[in-house]
Design an enzyme around this catalytic site. Structure first.
Site, PDB file in Angstrom:
ATOM      1  N   ASP A  39       0.806  -1.214   0.039  1.00  0.00           N
ATOM      2  CA  ASP A  39      -0.051   0.019   0.055  1.00  0.00           C
ATOM      3  C   ASP A  39       0.976   1.163  -0.058  1.00  0.00           C
ATOM      4  O   ASP A  39       2.071   1.118   0.301  1.00  0.00           O
ATOM      5  CB  ASP A  39      -1.286  -0.005   1.188  1.00  0.00           C
ATOM      6  CG  ASP A  39      -0.252   0.232   2.549  1.00  0.00           C
ATOM      7  OD1 ASP A  39       0.522   0.780   2.841  1.00  0.00           O
ATOM      8  OD2 ASP A  39      -0.944  -0.599   3.608  1.00  0.00           O
ATOM      9  N   ARG A  40       0.204   2.092  -0.034  1.00  0.00           N
ATOM     10  CA  ARG A  40       1.075   3.666  -0.380  1.00  0.00           C
ATOM     11  C   ARG A  40       1.876   3.844   0.916  1.00  0.00           C
ATOM     12  O   ARG A  40       2.947   4.635   0.540  1.00  0.00           O
ATOM     13  CB  ARG A  40       0.035   4.814  -0.698  1.00  0.00           C
ATOM     14  CG  ARG A  40       0.616   6.146  -1.084  1.00  0.00           C
ATOM     15  CD  ARG A  40      -0.100   7.081  -1.914  1.00  0.00           C
ATOM     16  NE  ARG A  40      -1.286   7.545  -1.204  1.00  0.00           N
ATOM     17  CZ  ARG A  40      -1.214   8.573  -0.465  1.00  0.00           C
ATOM     18  NH1 ARG A  40      -0.260   9.327  -0.591  1.00  0.00           N
ATOM     19  NH2 ARG A  40      -2.368   9.021   0.220  1.00  0.00           N
TER      20      ARG A  40
END
Length: 230
Positions: free
Chosen positions: A101-102
């Site tokens: 994820d980011r």
């Protein structure tokens, strides 16, 4: 292009002869015999007829040190993506093996070999994924026990495979999991009443993040790293 048409085009034989060659197991795609004449041949497939190579693709296997703040996506209208960090000439060919994820940093694999990346990331293969974790609250001794038993995810209706937790500090640990489901590490800690504040992937299978790579840098995987996936 359909396989029978591909064979006909590259050997100047009829499509009937091409289909006979396919049916007899003489045609291989990426090393495996292919007997379906209608299967699609892409430009990144290696195709052989008997001992003759009709098309040879260049396979790409990259290790990227993903920085936090980058999306594991091929394109996004708002945020920078991990493909922004690699050679522009390779970007159209690559896909991501095992997304992060980011906010998560660390080891990310980029390749154009779909079969290889599926073996690396498929939960049934049980390749370990190792993460360095920092949490908001102190990690209790019961956390390791719960993780070893498996955490039930009601949304999927499943229990995670047993995971190993090595405590490194009051709010710091190294966690080894064997699946890689959606936000799995963060959800596991939420399930025991804690929250992840920083997450960094160190290893996938036998592939370890190269300590010489700064965030945002990448290199090609070495032969033994590629071969370790099987």
């Amino acid at each position: 292009m359909r396989l029978d048409r591909f064979i006909s085009k590259h050997t100047r034989s009829s499509q009937k002869a091409a289909r006979q060659a396919i049916a007899s197991g003489r045609v291989h795609i990426d090393g495996a015999a292919e007997r379906n004449p209608t299967v699609t041949v892409g430009r990144f497939h290696t195709v052989t007829l008997d001992e003759s190579v009709l098309q040879s693709r260049e396979s790409h296997y990259l290790m990227l040190h993903k920085p936090a703040g980058y999306l594991s996506a091929t394109r996004d209208p708002t945020h920078p993506t991990v493909l922004d960090l690699v050679d522009p000439a390779l970007r159209p060919q690559l896909h991501i093996g095992g997304r992060l994820d980011r906010a998560t940093s660390g080891l990310l694999i980029l390749t154009n070999d779909g079969r290889w990346s599926r073996r690396l990331t498929e939960p049934r293969e049980k390749h370990p994924k190792v993460y360095h974790v920092r949490t908001l609250q102190p990690i209790t001794p019961e956390t390791a026990v719960r993780f070893a038993e498996g955490i039930y995810f009601p949304y999927e209706g499943l229990t995670t495979s047993p995971a190993q937790l090595e405590q490194l500090g009051r709010c710091e640990a190294r966690l080894t999991i064997y699946e890689g489901r959606y936000h799995q590490v963060k959800r596991m800690f939420v399930a025991v009443g804690n929250r992840v504040v920083a997450l960094h992937r160190e290893r996938m299978g036998e592939i370890q993040l190269d300590p010489s790579l700064a965030p945002g840098e990448c290199r090609r995987l070495r032969h033994h790293e590629i071969a370790s996936v099987g």
